[in-house]
Design a protein around this motif. Sequence first.
Motif, PDB file in Angstrom:
ATOM      1  N   SER A 105       0.826  -1.207   0.000  1.00  0.00           N
ATOM      2  CA  SER A 105       0.000   0.000   0.000  1.00  0.00           C
ATOM      3  C   SER A 105       0.864   1.263   0.000  1.00  0.00           C
ATOM      4  O   SER A 105       0.509   2.252  -0.652  1.00  0.00           O
ATOM      5  CB  SER A 105      -0.982   0.002   1.171  1.00  0.00           C
ATOM      6  OG  SER A 105      -0.308  -0.081   2.397  1.00  0.00           O
ATOM      7  N   GLN A 106       2.006   1.244   0.708  1.00  0.00           N
ATOM      8  CA  GLN A 106       2.919   2.396   0.649  1.00  0.00           C
ATOM      9  C   GLN A 106       3.464   2.569  -0.771  1.00  0.00           C
ATOM     10  O   GLN A 106       3.575   3.687  -1.266  1.00  0.00           O
ATOM     11  CB  GLN A 106       4.084   2.221   1.620  1.00  0.00           C
ATOM     12  CG  GLN A 106       3.746   2.504   3.054  1.00  0.00           C
ATOM     13  CD  GLN A 106       4.980   2.385   3.948  1.00  0.00           C
ATOM     14  OE1 GLN A 106       6.118   2.413   3.483  1.00  0.00           O
ATOM     15  NE2 GLN A 106       4.749   2.249   5.246  1.00  0.00           N
ATOM     16  N   PHE A 107       3.792   1.450  -1.398  1.00  0.00           N
ATOM     17  CA  PHE A 107       4.282   1.493  -2.774  1.00  0.00           C
ATOM     18  C   PHE A 107       3.209   2.064  -3.703  1.00  0.00           C
ATOM     19  O   PHE A 107       3.472   2.948  -4.507  1.00  0.00           O
ATOM     20  CB  PHE A 107       4.696   0.098  -3.236  1.00  0.00           C
ATOM     21  CG  PHE A 107       5.002   0.003  -4.705  1.00  0.00           C
ATOM     22  CD1 PHE A 107       6.140   0.590  -5.232  1.00  0.00           C
ATOM     23  CD2 PHE A 107       4.128  -0.649  -5.568  1.00  0.00           C
ATOM     24  CE1 PHE A 107       6.415   0.514  -6.595  1.00  0.00           C
ATOM     25  CE2 PHE A 107       4.398  -0.739  -6.925  1.00  0.00           C
ATOM     26  CZ  PHE A 107       5.543  -0.150  -7.443  1.00  0.00           C
ATOM     27  N   THR A 125       1.055   6.237  -7.206  1.00  0.00           N
ATOM     28  CA  THR A 125      -0.042   7.058  -7.728  1.00  0.00           C
ATOM     29  C   THR A 125       0.159   8.543  -7.457  1.00  0.00           C
ATOM     30  O   THR A 125      -0.269   9.374  -8.254  1.00  0.00           O
ATOM     31  CB  THR A 125      -1.402   6.603  -7.162  1.00  0.00           C
ATOM     32  OG1 THR A 125      -1.343   6.600  -5.738  1.00  0.00           O
ATOM     33  CG2 THR A 125      -1.765   5.228  -7.664  1.00  0.00           C
ATOM     34  N   LYS A 126       0.826   8.889  -6.361  1.00  0.00           N
ATOM     35  CA  LYS A 126       1.057  10.302  -6.049  1.00  0.00           C
ATOM     36  C   LYS A 126       2.155  10.911  -6.911  1.00  0.00           C
ATOM     37  O   LYS A 126       2.113  12.098  -7.237  1.00  0.00           O
ATOM     38  CB  LYS A 126       1.435  10.481  -4.573  1.00  0.00           C
ATOM     39  CG  LYS A 126       0.288  10.316  -3.623  1.00  0.00           C
ATOM     40  CD  LYS A 126       0.762  10.479  -2.190  1.00  0.00           C
ATOM     41  CE  LYS A 126      -0.363  10.204  -1.211  1.00  0.00           C
ATOM     42  NZ  LYS A 126       0.107  10.233   0.179  1.00  0.00           N
ATOM     43  N   PHE A 129      -0.423  10.515 -13.867  1.00  0.00           N
ATOM     44  CA  PHE A 129      -1.463   9.732 -14.522  1.00  0.00           C
ATOM     45  C   PHE A 129      -2.629  10.608 -14.946  1.00  0.00           C
ATOM     46  O   PHE A 129      -3.023  11.525 -14.223  1.00  0.00           O
ATOM     47  CB  PHE A 129      -2.009   8.644 -13.581  1.00  0.00           C
ATOM     48  CG  PHE A 129      -1.051   7.543 -13.290  1.00  0.00           C
ATOM     49  CD1 PHE A 129      -0.562   6.737 -14.307  1.00  0.00           C
ATOM     50  CD2 PHE A 129      -0.632   7.295 -11.993  1.00  0.00           C
ATOM     51  CE1 PHE A 129       0.312   5.706 -14.042  1.00  0.00           C
ATOM     52  CE2 PHE A 129       0.254   6.269 -11.727  1.00  0.00           C
ATOM     53  CZ  PHE A 129       0.724   5.467 -12.746  1.00  0.00           C
ATOM     54  N   SER A 130      -3.193  10.275 -16.083  1.00  0.00           N
ATOM     55  CA  SER A 130      -4.429  10.933 -16.509  1.00  0.00           C
ATOM     56  C   SER A 130      -5.590  10.285 -15.758  1.00  0.00           C
ATOM     57  O   SER A 130      -5.440   9.210 -15.158  1.00  0.00           O
ATOM     58  CB  SER A 130      -4.629  10.757 -18.016  1.00  0.00           C
ATOM     59  OG  SER A 130      -4.886   9.398 -18.319  1.00  0.00           O
ATOM     60  N   VAL A 131      -6.750  10.903 -15.834  1.00  0.00           N
ATOM     61  CA  VAL A 131      -7.942  10.330 -15.207  1.00  0.00           C
ATOM     62  C   VAL A 131      -8.221   8.955 -15.807  1.00  0.00           C
ATOM     63  O   VAL A 131      -8.546   8.007 -15.083  1.00  0.00           O
ATOM     64  CB  VAL A 131      -9.156  11.274 -15.381  1.00  0.00           C
ATOM     65  CG1 VAL A 131     -10.449  10.601 -14.934  1.00  0.00           C
ATOM     66  CG2 VAL A 131      -8.938  12.561 -14.616  1.00  0.00           C
TER      67      VAL A 131
END
Length: 126
Positions: free
Chosen positions: A91-93, A98-99, A103-105
């Motif tokens: 989950s940290q990865f 993602t942060k 990435f586009s929507v």
Amino acid sequence: MNQLNKSELQIMKYLWKIEKGFMKQIVEEFPNPAPAYTTISTLLTRMDNKGYVGFEKLGRDKCYYPIIQKNAYFTGQVKSMVTDFFNNSSSQFASFFTKNADFSVEELEELQRLVETKIEEQKKTI
């Protein structure tokens, strides 16, 4: 599993692409100017010793092939990265990924669909 250095990884990418090949075929995959045959030969010997490639001796020539498959190598590298940099926390990865990726929507929605599909698959095995 040891990590391949940049030069070794490039050779592995070519071997994964051609599946099996002689030195000449591997050299032909490189853009010009290609590394010297001796350099590639040295790297292939090192990779053979590490267990990443194998070869069949045909007369004086060797036909090289990958022992480890691309997916298995990549999976091992990702697991190592998660362990070494994210306290063994997927989950940290994922949060970092993602942060910090742009990435586009649409791409985020595709990731969401992939995760939801995996969740459903896992629920079926319980």
